[in-house]
Design a protein around this motif. Structure first.
Motif, PDB file in Angstrom:
ATOM      1  N   TYR A  33      45.224  42.120  51.181  1.00 22.66           N
ATOM      2  CA  TYR A  33      43.992  42.541  50.506  1.00 22.66           C
ATOM      3  C   TYR A  33      44.253  43.814  49.691  1.00 22.66           C
ATOM      4  O   TYR A  33      43.854  43.922  48.532  1.00 22.66           O
ATOM      5  CB  TYR A  33      42.891  42.759  51.536  1.00 22.66           C
ATOM      6  CG  TYR A  33      41.578  43.192  50.936  1.00 22.66           C
ATOM      7  CD1 TYR A  33      40.852  42.347  50.102  1.00 22.66           C
ATOM      8  CD2 TYR A  33      41.055  44.449  51.201  1.00 22.66           C
ATOM      9  CE1 TYR A  33      39.652  42.732  49.538  1.00 22.66           C
ATOM     10  CE2 TYR A  33      39.849  44.849  50.649  1.00 22.66           C
ATOM     11  CZ  TYR A  33      39.153  43.988  49.822  1.00 22.66           C
ATOM     12  OH  TYR A  33      37.964  44.383  49.260  1.00 22.66           O
ATOM     13  N   GLU A  48      33.531  40.421  47.679  1.00 21.91           N
ATOM     14  CA  GLU A  48      34.427  39.267  47.618  1.00 21.91           C
ATOM     15  C   GLU A  48      34.206  38.438  46.353  1.00 21.91           C
ATOM     16  O   GLU A  48      35.156  37.955  45.745  1.00 21.91           O
ATOM     17  CB  GLU A  48      34.241  38.402  48.864  1.00 21.91           C
ATOM     18  CG  GLU A  48      35.252  37.304  48.984  1.00 21.91           C
ATOM     19  CD  GLU A  48      35.164  36.579  50.307  1.00 21.91           C
ATOM     20  OE1 GLU A  48      35.498  35.397  50.315  1.00 21.91           O
ATOM     21  OE2 GLU A  48      34.757  37.191  51.306  1.00 21.91           O
ATOM     22  N   GLY A 108      45.033  37.649  49.827  1.00 24.35           N
ATOM     23  CA  GLY A 108      44.332  38.911  49.647  1.00 24.35           C
ATOM     24  C   GLY A 108      42.829  38.787  49.586  1.00 24.35           C
ATOM     25  O   GLY A 108      42.130  39.772  49.382  1.00 24.35           O
ATOM     26  N   PRO A 110      39.586  38.336  51.679  1.00 20.50           N
ATOM     27  CA  PRO A 110      39.317  38.568  53.101  1.00 20.50           C
ATOM     28  C   PRO A 110      38.974  37.331  53.925  1.00 20.50           C
ATOM     29  O   PRO A 110      39.458  37.175  55.029  1.00 20.50           O
ATOM     30  CB  PRO A 110      38.143  39.548  53.081  1.00 20.50           C
ATOM     31  CG  PRO A 110      38.273  40.241  51.776  1.00 20.50           C
ATOM     32  CD  PRO A 110      38.839  39.226  50.825  1.00 20.50           C
TER      33      PRO A 110
END
Length: 124
Positions: A33, A48, A108, A110
């Motif tokens: 991330y 996101e 990356g 979440p």
């Protein structure tokens, strides 16, 4: 365990027992991330959906750079994580043995735990 530089790695090889993989898995997710944040100049305030929009708008050249972290594990895989590929390794000194090798790609994002093919990753 000091993981302060893990986000700088593009490939990581792990030969750990399942307990070790359980411990390091969330740390590697966090590192992937952070790696993506740096690549797309994101910060903690991006949600996101913003991250996904940035990824989708990236040029094909950016996608070919494999922004996430490629991870190879030997003998054991991550629990609850879908691998991209699984191969076996035969050794001369143990006839008939075929030890598993797992390939993962932490992109990356979440909440991403979906299976991704090499084509979807955009790199080989």
């Amino acid at each position: 365990l000091d993981i302060s530089h893990y986000h700088q790695a593009s490939v990581i090889f792990l030969y750990l027992v399942p307990r070790g993989l359980r411990i390091i898995q969330p740390l590697l997710r966090q590192a992937s991330y952070k790696r993506r944040q740096q690549q797309y100049n994101l910060n903690e305030n991006n949600n996101e959906n913003e991250i996904i929009r940035n990824i989708e708008s990236a040029s094909s050249i950016d996608k070919e750079e494999c922004i996430g972290i490629k991870i190879v594990t030997y003998m054991a895989g991550f629990e609850g994580e879908q691998y991209v590929a699984k191969k076996t390794c035969q050794v001369k000194h143990q006839k008939g043995a075929a030890w598993p090798i797992y390939y993962y790609y932490f992109d990356g994002i979440p909440s991403s735990k979906t299976k991704q093919t090499k084509e979807e990753i955009g790199c080989q």
